[in-house]
Design a protein around this motif. Structure first.
Motif, short mmCIF file in Angstrom:
data_model
loop_
_atom_site.label_atom_id
_atom_site.label_comp_id
_atom_site.label_asym_id
_atom_site.label_seq_id
_atom_site.Cartn_x
_atom_site.Cartn_y
_atom_site.Cartn_z
N CYS A 191 0.84 -1.20 0.00
CA CYS A 191 0.00 0.00 0.00
C CYS A 191 0.88 1.25 0.00
O CYS A 191 1.77 1.39 0.84
CB CYS A 191 -0.90 -0.01 1.24
SG CYS A 191 -1.91 1.48 1.41
N PHE A 192 0.62 2.15 -0.92
CA PHE A 192 1.42 3.37 -1.00
C PHE A 192 1.05 4.36 0.10
O PHE A 192 1.81 5.28 0.38
CB PHE A 192 1.26 4.02 -2.37
CG PHE A 192 2.05 3.35 -3.45
CD1 PHE A 192 3.37 3.70 -3.68
CD2 PHE A 192 1.49 2.33 -4.21
CE1 PHE A 192 4.11 3.06 -4.66
CE2 PHE A 192 2.23 1.69 -5.21
CZ PHE A 192 3.54 2.05 -5.42
N THR A 252 -2.00 -8.72 0.70
CA THR A 252 -2.04 -10.02 0.05
C THR A 252 -3.08 -10.03 -1.06
O THR A 252 -3.96 -9.17 -1.11
CB THR A 252 -2.37 -11.12 1.06
OG1 THR A 252 -3.73 -10.91 1.52
CG2 THR A 252 -1.42 -11.09 2.24
N PRO A 253 -3.01 -11.02 -1.98
CA PRO A 253 -4.04 -11.11 -3.02
C PRO A 253 -5.46 -11.16 -2.46
O PRO A 253 -6.38 -10.57 -3.01
CB PRO A 253 -3.67 -12.41 -3.74
CG PRO A 253 -2.18 -12.50 -3.59
CD PRO A 253 -1.92 -11.98 -2.20
N ARG A 254 -5.65 -11.87 -1.33
CA ARG A 254 -6.98 -11.93 -0.71
C ARG A 254 -7.41 -10.55 -0.21
O ARG A 254 -8.56 -10.14 -0.39
CB ARG A 254 -7.00 -12.94 0.44
CG ARG A 254 -8.34 -13.03 1.18
CD ARG A 254 -8.29 -14.07 2.26
NE ARG A 254 -8.18 -15.40 1.72
CZ ARG A 254 -9.19 -16.14 1.30
NH1 ARG A 254 -10.43 -15.66 1.36
NH2 ARG A 254 -9.01 -17.35 0.82
N PRO A 258 -13.08 -4.01 -0.55
CA PRO A 258 -13.47 -2.71 -1.12
C PRO A 258 -12.60 -1.56 -0.60
O PRO A 258 -12.60 -0.48 -1.17
CB PRO A 258 -14.93 -2.55 -0.66
CG PRO A 258 -15.05 -3.44 0.54
CD PRO A 258 -14.14 -4.61 0.26
N TYR A 259 -11.87 -1.82 0.49
CA TYR A 259 -11.00 -0.78 1.05
C TYR A 259 -9.64 -0.72 0.33
O TYR A 259 -8.84 0.17 0.61
CB TYR A 259 -10.77 -1.02 2.54
CG TYR A 259 -12.05 -1.01 3.34
CD1 TYR A 259 -12.88 0.12 3.36
CD2 TYR A 259 -12.45 -2.12 4.06
CE1 TYR A 259 -14.06 0.13 4.08
CE2 TYR A 259 -13.63 -2.13 4.79
CZ TYR A 259 -14.43 -0.99 4.80
OH TYR A 259 -15.60 -0.98 5.51
N SER A 316 -5.42 3.43 -0.66
CA SER A 316 -5.76 2.86 0.64
C SER A 316 -5.81 1.34 0.57
O SER A 316 -5.78 0.75 -0.51
CB SER A 316 -7.11 3.40 1.11
OG SER A 316 -8.15 2.94 0.26
N CYS A 317 -5.89 0.73 1.77
CA CYS A 317 -6.00 -0.73 1.85
C CYS A 317 -6.71 -1.09 3.15
O CYS A 317 -6.98 -0.22 3.99
CB CYS A 317 -4.60 -1.36 1.81
SG CYS A 317 -3.67 -1.18 3.35
N PRO A 318 -7.02 -2.38 3.38
CA PRO A 318 -7.70 -2.77 4.63
C PRO A 318 -6.91 -2.42 5.88
O PRO A 318 -7.50 -2.16 6.93
CB PRO A 318 -7.85 -4.30 4.47
CG PRO A 318 -7.83 -4.53 3.01
CD PRO A 318 -6.90 -3.51 2.45
#
Length: 290
Positions: free
Chosen positions: A251-252, A259-261, A266-267, A273-275
């Motif tokens: 995540c930048f 991970t791929p999962r 949706p985040y 952004s990421c989870p």
């Protein structure tokens, strides 16, 4: 049609007295720009550390230039390949240390800790002990987020956030490892050059460094006794035991490994952004509301 392995990615380091870094910096920068290389070169009074990528011929010309300096004539290089340039810019930096530990008296140039090569380590792990019959314990010297991408089976992981935390942590746990052979490892071997020396200095009686790190282990014996992939500091994010890029991303925004999962969430919005960002934001809001 372009080859799927068009770009050569090299990683190399050497601990050696390098007191003319200021003078050498513009030479390195000019040559890399001329050759169209990208990546990062760290120049320090204690040596050099580099990660570069480019086409085969320019990479070979750079290595010829580097090895023309007697100090770096025997520098060892690890190679992998990619279908595109993994770096976005070319940086040549001056640093106090090529790997920050904040223990200036530790000088690998003056003598290394014992090293174990990949094939010997695999044999030790296959049999469950070293050649003297001692149980073998793997110790990861990398940061926690790197370890989460992959590491050796049953490895010791102290969940450090930066390498400068390692010296104090490893002292606290020394008694737990009495009577065992400890093999330290990292991505390419550089952190263990200092880690293993420090461990000897504080009383570990049987400690080795994995020669060439995880990447050399992958190159020579594959993924035996290793679970997952190996984090690398470029767009590929992680390499599998075949030294191929995986679908793991970084995540930048928060720099967490995704991970791929987790990329199905949706985040996860590439570049935004990421989870992990979402979780940190939620925890911050909860603590502020408490």
């Amino acid at each position: 049609m372009q080859s799927s392995n068009l770009y050569v990615n090299i990683a190399a380091y050497k601990f050696i007295t390098f007191d003319d870094t200021v003078e050498k910096r513009p030479q390195f920068r000019a040559l890399c720009e001329e050759l169209g290389l990208k990546g990062t070169i760290l120049l320090s009074p204690e040596g050099i550390n580099l990660f570069l990528a480019g086409l085969r011929e320019p990479i070979d010309k750079f290595l010829a230039f580097l090895r023309s300096d007697p100090r770096f004539a025997d520098i060892e290089v690890k190679e992998s390949f990619s279908d595109r340039q993994p770096f976005t810019k070319m940086l040549v930096k001056l640093k106090r240390e090529i790997i920050t530990m904040k223990h200036p008296l530790i000088k690998p140039e003056e003598g290394r800790a014992p090293a174990v090569d990949a094939k010997t380590l695999k044999r030790w792990l296959d049999q469950g002990h070293d050649d003297n019959g001692k149980p073998v314990v793997m110790m990861d010297t990398r940061n926690a987020f790197e370890v989460d991408v992959g590491t050796f089976e049953n490895t010791i992981d102290y969940r450090i956030d930066k390498f400068s935390e390692f010296p104090d942590v490893v002292v606290k746990h020394k008694d737990e490892l009495d009577g065992k052979t400890v093999v330290t490892f990292c991505t390419g071997g550089i952190r263990c050059e200092k880690a293993a020396i420090h461990m000897q200095n504080v009383g570990y009686d049987s400690v080795y460094q994995l020669e060439g790190g995880i990447l050399k282990y992958f190159e020579e014996v594959g993924g035996a006794h290793y679970k997952g992939d190996c984090f690398v500091f470029d767009y590929r994010t992680a390499l599998n035991p075949n030294l191929e890029a995986t679908d793991t991303k970084q995540c930048f925004a928060c720099r967490a490994v995704v991970t791929p999962r987790e990329q199905l969430s949706p985040y996860y919005i590439p570049g935004r952004s990421c989870p992990h960002c979402r979780k940190e934001m939620r925890e911050t809001q909860e603590s502020q509301a408490a």
